[in-house]
Motif scaffolding. Structure first.
Motif, PDB file in Angstrom:
ATOM      1  N   SER A 173       0.843  -1.192   0.000  1.00 30.71           N
ATOM      2  CA  SER A 173       0.000   0.000   0.000  1.00 30.71           C
ATOM      3  C   SER A 173       0.875   1.237   0.000  1.00 30.71           C
ATOM      4  O   SER A 173       1.708   1.410   0.880  1.00 30.71           O
ATOM      5  N   GLY A 176      -0.817   3.286   2.980  1.00 35.05           N
ATOM      6  CA  GLY A 176      -0.841   2.549   4.235  1.00 35.05           C
ATOM      7  C   GLY A 176      -1.814   3.121   5.242  1.00 35.05           C
ATOM      8  O   GLY A 176      -1.546   3.093   6.445  1.00 35.05           O
ATOM      9  N   THR A 199       5.359   0.237   1.924  1.00 34.28           N
ATOM     10  CA  THR A 199       4.556   1.447   1.837  1.00 34.28           C
ATOM     11  C   THR A 199       5.442   2.685   1.848  1.00 34.28           C
ATOM     12  O   THR A 199       6.622   2.603   2.201  1.00 34.28           O
TER      13      THR A 199
END
Length: 268
Positions: A173, A176, A199
């Protein structure tokens, strides 16, 4: 000074920029219409003095010189499609340099060690992050790992009740910040699962949750989304992990490949 590539000049100076400098840089890098200094200051909500300092920081004596160079650059850019390619090259290089500055090689080795001892791996990722997860799956299934990409919140929540301390979860991600996913990861952490997070957001919450967290770059300029694939910063980190893994466990990988070949030849 006036004839050099303005985009390259701005990109190569970004490491020394303040947050205000970045706002000004993003305006020029987005190829917005040229404005007088006062109009530009009002449009992006900065002071004219900040624009003057920005110009000097990238090598111009005054805003008039910067504006002259910018207008010439826009004219060349509209007449030369290769300029867009060069701009992408600069951005790719900048992303790689930023990740290289952020990433810790010992953390990469730790990730590889966790990958080595876990055969079954679950990738959590939403949207473009799931595309990066699919790339990870493609690479590591070829060298003997079972990789499942989980790309919706409900499945992540369900798995948080099924998986346990024998499982490795990798969360991709850029931001995140998805609290639904983080809650699922917290439940898995409490059950003893190993968690790796890749991330650009190394917040306290992320670093406490992950066994290992790897930092990547983030595409801040919204105008570049679509020009540069959003998953690219994650793909670069995957490249680093995969390269390091091959370096660390080449002999084991070769043995696995040889065994697989022998098995398929026996069953042809």
């Amino acid at each position: 000074m006036l004839n050099r590539d303005l985009f390259l000049t701005i990109e190569s100076s970004k490491l020394n920029f303040t947050e205000v400098d970045k706002l000004i840089a993003d305006y020029f890098l987005s190829s917005e219409p040229p404005l007088k200094q006062s109009a530009l200051a009002q449009k992006i909500n900065v002071s004219t003095a900040s624009i003057t300092r920005f110009g000097k920081k990238i090598g111009f004596d005054n805003y008039k010189e910067l504006l002259y160079s910018y207008r010439n650059h826009l004219k060349e850019f509209s007449n030369d499609t290769n300029n867009s390619t060069r701009h992408l090259q600069y951005r790719y290089k900048e992303l790689i340099n930023e990740i290289d500055n952020k990433i810790n090689i010992q953390d990469v080795k730790s990730v590889c060690e966790y990958l080595h001892v876990h055969k079954n791996i679950h990738i959590f990722g939403l949207g473009m992050s799931a595309i990066a997860g699919a790339d990870f799956k493609f690479r590591f299934t070829r060298i003997g790992k079972y990789v499942e990409v989980v790309q919706d919140e409900s499945s992540m929540e369900m798995l948080s009740s099924l998986l346990g301390n024998e499982n490795l979860i990798i969360y991709f991600s850029l931001r995140g910040e998805n609290q639904h996913v983080l809650q699922s990861l917290k439940r898995l952490k409490e059950k003893g699962a190993t968690i790796i997070i890749i991330t650009s957001n190394l917040s306290r919450e992320i670093t406490q949750l992950a066994n290992v967290s790897l930092a990547t770059a983030y595409i801040e300029n919204e105008n570049e989304v679509g020009q540069i694939s959003g998953q690219l910063p994650l793909i670069i980190v995957i490249d680093i992990i995969y390269s390091q893994y091959i370096s660390m466990y080449r002999e084991n990988i070769n043995k696995w490949i040889a065994t697989e070949h022998a098995y398929f030849h026996e069953h042809e």
